[in-house]
Motif scaffolding. Sequence first.
Motif, PDB file in Angstrom:
ATOM      1  N   UNK A   1       1.554  -4.992   1.950  1.00 57.24           N
ATOM      2  CA  UNK A   1       2.648  -4.017   1.978  1.00 57.24           C
ATOM      3  C   UNK A   1       2.006  -2.649   2.050  1.00 57.24           C
ATOM      4  N   UNK A   2       2.783  -1.662   2.452  1.00 57.53           N
ATOM      5  CA  UNK A   2       2.241  -0.301   2.436  1.00 57.53           C
ATOM      6  C   UNK A   2       1.851   0.102   1.026  1.00 57.53           C
ATOM      7  N   UNK A   3       2.739  -0.183   0.072  1.00 57.40           N
ATOM      8  CA  UNK A   3       2.475   0.159  -1.325  1.00 57.40           C
ATOM      9  C   UNK A   3       2.751  -1.035  -2.210  1.00 57.40           C
ATOM     10  N   UNK A   4       1.846  -1.265  -3.140  1.00 59.09           N
ATOM     11  CA  UNK A   4       2.057  -2.256  -4.190  1.00 59.09           C
ATOM     12  C   UNK A   4       2.274  -1.490  -5.486  1.00 59.09           C
TER      13      UNK A   4
ATOM     14  N   UNK B   1      10.715   7.131   2.124  1.00 59.33           N
ATOM     15  CA  UNK B   1       9.795   7.679   3.131  1.00 59.33           C
ATOM     16  C   UNK B   1       9.481   6.674   4.232  1.00 59.33           C
ATOM     17  N   UNK B   2      10.106   5.509   4.177  1.00 57.03           N
ATOM     18  CA  UNK B   2       9.904   4.513   5.213  1.00 57.03           C
ATOM     19  C   UNK B   2       8.786   3.529   4.952  1.00 57.03           C
ATOM     20  N   UNK B   3       8.225   3.549   3.745  1.00 52.30           N
ATOM     21  CA  UNK B   3       7.137   2.619   3.418  1.00 52.30           C
ATOM     22  C   UNK B   3       7.697   1.238   3.108  1.00 52.30           C
ATOM     23  N   UNK B   4       6.906   0.224   3.435  1.00 58.43           N
ATOM     24  CA  UNK B   4       7.194  -1.131   2.970  1.00 58.43           C
ATOM     25  C   UNK B   4       6.627  -1.259   1.561  1.00 58.43           C
ATOM     26  N   UNK B   5       7.496  -1.603   0.601  1.00 56.72           N
ATOM     27  CA  UNK B   5       7.115  -1.563  -0.810  1.00 56.72           C
ATOM     28  C   UNK B   5       7.376  -2.924  -1.453  1.00 56.72           C
TER      29      UNK B   5
ATOM     30  N   UNK C   1     -14.900   2.649  -3.754  1.00 56.36           N
ATOM     31  CA  UNK C   1     -14.160   3.667  -4.481  1.00 56.36           C
ATOM     32  C   UNK C   1     -12.710   3.799  -4.106  1.00 56.36           C
ATOM     33  N   UNK C   2     -12.169   2.831  -3.389  1.00 52.72           N
ATOM     34  CA  UNK C   2     -10.778   2.895  -2.931  1.00 52.72           C
ATOM     35  C   UNK C   2     -10.015   1.662  -3.396  1.00 52.72           C
ATOM     36  N   UNK C   3      -8.763   1.832  -3.801  1.00 50.04           N
ATOM     37  CA  UNK C   3      -7.905   0.709  -4.156  1.00 50.04           C
ATOM     38  C   UNK C   3      -7.466  -0.013  -2.896  1.00 50.04           C
ATOM     39  N   UNK C   4      -7.739  -1.294  -2.846  1.00 45.25           N
ATOM     40  CA  UNK C   4      -7.417  -2.094  -1.666  1.00 45.25           C
ATOM     41  C   UNK C   4      -6.200  -2.984  -1.876  1.00 45.25           C
ATOM     42  N   UNK C   5      -5.867  -3.263  -3.131  1.00 48.10           N
ATOM     43  CA  UNK C   5      -4.754  -4.144  -3.425  1.00 48.10           C
ATOM     44  C   UNK C   5      -4.846  -4.637  -4.850  1.00 48.10           C
TER      45      UNK C   5
ATOM     46  N   UNK D   1      -2.548  -7.066  -0.495  1.00 47.28           N
ATOM     47  CA  UNK D   1      -3.251  -5.938   0.104  1.00 47.28           C
ATOM     48  C   UNK D   1      -2.307  -4.742   0.173  1.00 47.28           C
ATOM     49  N   UNK D   2      -2.790  -3.598  -0.259  1.00 47.31           N
ATOM     50  CA  UNK D   2      -2.016  -2.356  -0.190  1.00 47.31           C
ATOM     51  C   UNK D   2      -2.559  -1.518   0.961  1.00 47.31           C
ATOM     52  N   UNK D   3      -1.782  -1.388   2.016  1.00 45.72           N
ATOM     53  CA  UNK D   3      -2.259  -0.649   3.181  1.00 45.72           C
ATOM     54  C   UNK D   3      -2.406   0.839   2.909  1.00 45.72           C
ATOM     55  N   UNK D   4      -1.587   1.360   1.973  1.00 51.57           N
ATOM     56  CA  UNK D   4      -1.597   2.798   1.741  1.00 51.57           C
ATOM     57  C   UNK D   4      -1.878   3.185   0.292  1.00 51.57           C
TER      58      UNK D   4
END
Length: 534
Positions: free
Chosen positions: A9-12, A30-34, A267-271, A281-284
Amino acid sequence: MTPTGAESADAVVVGAGHNGLVAANMLADAGWEVVVLEANGTPGGAVRSGEVTAPGYLSDLYSSFYPLGYASPVMRRLDLDRYGLTWRHAPDVLAHLLPDGRAAVLNRDPDVTAASLDAFAPGDGAKWLTAYSDWIDVAEPMMETITTPFPPVRGGLALLRQMRISGALRLARRLVVPIRKLSDELFDGSGGRALLAGCSLHTDLSPEEAGSGVYGWLLAMLGQQVGWPVPEGSSQKITDALVARLTERGGRILYGARVDRVLTARGRAMGVRTAGGALWRARRAVLADVPAPALYLDLVGAAALPPRLVEDLSHFRWDGSTLKVDWALSAPLPWTNPAVATAGTVHLGADLDGLTSYSAELARRELPRRPFLLVGQMTVADPSHSPPGTESVWSYTHLPFRRNWRAEEISGHVERMEQMLEEAAPGFRSLIVGRHVAGPVELEKGDANLVGGAVGGGTSAAYQQLFLRPIPGLGRADTPVDRLFLASASAHPGGGVHGAPGANAARAALARDRALTGALYASAIGTAQRVIYS
């Protein structure tokens, strides 16, 4: 670790408490898939209701009465009335019953409140009206300032324009002064002083602590301006409206999905990973409506964090534990002072000096001999809470913070609570047809965010507010892990059902994601974090 083969999804969003749901709604706007992953079988966190005392009696299981939710710009912009949320008010907002039997009453009519305070000290009514006039001058920019990310540039500038330098400095003083000092400056009589001080005791601060004044002033003035309303049909209606709004926008909530790890790479959150082994998986972005210690130490893990941050977390302070009791009564409470009968909320057990003594016992980690009670007369505020002629009522009181409590300690304190209610309303015990006790252990079991029964996501003390919340840093939703955002009451501005931590996390995620500014934003946040935690 990258969650290959995972659903995405865009955001988890981790947690379907009200802050998580607010964040999810704003991202969906904002149009995100959540997708929202919730450990429990139902949404809402500490904004839930149920029949736990007797059939036909509704109880708000955790939070209840929502001046901040009603006045919050965040909640207002969500238009939850379109999704079934309506508000009810008790005839009186608040009554503080003093040990001598007199009561100071806050009514939504300022003149009625003033008359109540004049009965304690002639002239205190006029002083109340002046204080309320001062509040009205700053109410809108103040609420905007409270509910936006730190530093609150837009709201702060509006306050400065409204008040000019001298007025802004006086306001700044009010934000740090103890409630004892503030109430002494504003009122001569015990009624006005108790009214303010009792409101400040909704936090874990004593009347002598810096910053307690602003909480008492804010809750009292909001009570005068908008009341302390309740959702018609119980607090569950707030959650139901947030869920309906999110679902309408395509958002999903999965229940029984307890997240046990935030997955990171470079150093980045992936999911995230759930306890059942499912990968998302969190795309954004990943947004976490969980306490700060749980996010950093349990879900991310100390190895992925700067050592200074981990050290600072060892000094994180919870607010006090809580004991809440709900009763089903066969008739309304038989208060000796009838002025208390029409108040939605009642403060019972102490005047200003008594509140100081009570707070001192808590500071010494003792169970208070005479607890200060916050009482909610739910049927007075909304008749749908119980059958006609009856009352659904609750009371909660603060305890020293502990994770472990013996059953006899809790039952003994419930006895003290009921004895105090019996003294103020003789015959109370004879009306009880059902009782539900939720001590710190039960509160945490029902909502894992209420660690040790702490309902504020961390202390309200000045040393853990603004840019110091949850630990010294930016005072924002951003974390040292890129695209991971803290969306719980552990973040600025803290506890209360106003949605601000969730909204701030959503704003931060959107800002990070903007194509033209994302790289610059990440660089700026990363630089600041390295300076703070190096």
